[in-house]
Design an enzyme around this catalytic site. Sequence first.
Site, short mmCIF file in Angstrom:
data_model
loop_
_atom_site.label_atom_id
_atom_site.label_comp_id
_atom_site.label_asym_id
_atom_site.label_seq_id
_atom_site.Cartn_x
_atom_site.Cartn_y
_atom_site.Cartn_z
N CYS A 137 23.77 24.77 55.32
CA CYS A 137 23.25 23.59 54.64
C CYS A 137 23.73 23.48 53.19
CB CYS A 137 21.73 23.55 54.71
SG CYS A 137 20.90 25.00 54.04
N ASP A 165 20.42 14.45 56.37
CA ASP A 165 20.62 15.88 56.60
C ASP A 165 21.94 16.07 57.34
OD1 ASP A 165 20.66 18.50 57.62
OD2 ASP A 165 18.48 18.64 57.47
N HIS A 207 16.22 25.57 52.76
CA HIS A 207 17.04 24.50 53.32
C HIS A 207 17.43 23.49 52.23
CE1 HIS A 207 18.95 22.39 56.51
NE2 HIS A 207 18.13 21.35 56.51
#
Length: 226
Positions: free
Chosen positions: A100, A148, A127
Amino acid sequence: PALSLSDLSPAAAAADPARSEEGIRAMLRWFKEAFPYERGTCASCGASAGYRGTVRASRRERGRLAARAELWRCGECSSWQRFARYNSVPQILRDRRGRCGEYTNAMLQLVLALGWRARWVVDWTDHQWLEIWMPAGGEAGGAWVPLDPCEAAYDEPLLYSAGWGKNMTYVVALGDGALTDVTARYTADYNATLRDRPLSEAQVASALRWVAHTKGAPRLQPAPWR
Ligand SMILES: [Zn+2]
């Protein structure tokens, strides 16, 4: 009609929000397909490798803005894998290896280059993702929309707390000239989150104001390519 790059600009979004949303969703699907999540798969035989530790980045890796590299060893063929945690966006785009952190960095640069206002969102447990400012069609105002890149998720703020059952305590957005506590929109039960925090909302807001004042509020710009 087929989507083109000009459909992905904020100006196009102001004129036709539905088409723009379709374009951003397509970009997210492309990105997730093209940039697979790094899971320590062996490059020699394809078996899964085991994490063996993190070392300081080499001189060459530091030149591409990595501070550290992970070492993995294959359980089948015993070969070693090295995964440098690059912060250089061209390097991330070339390697197509990341999690991420790398992919949020890369996607942020892509949307900034397309002209969007954007900010980096960090969930302090583990995250990261980003948000873009989506103008409201034909009206004043707009909204920050979460993207995302690892999940190809568009505007799914409760993906983590309701979807994954994550217990998030602090989620902060960095960029667009501010540091903002955005925990409330990402947690399904914000009152429970507040009870878990050792700090009050006012204390968190005050700490973020202090950091922004002393370090400067972050303004994300398309980075020079290095
Ligand atoms: Zn192997």
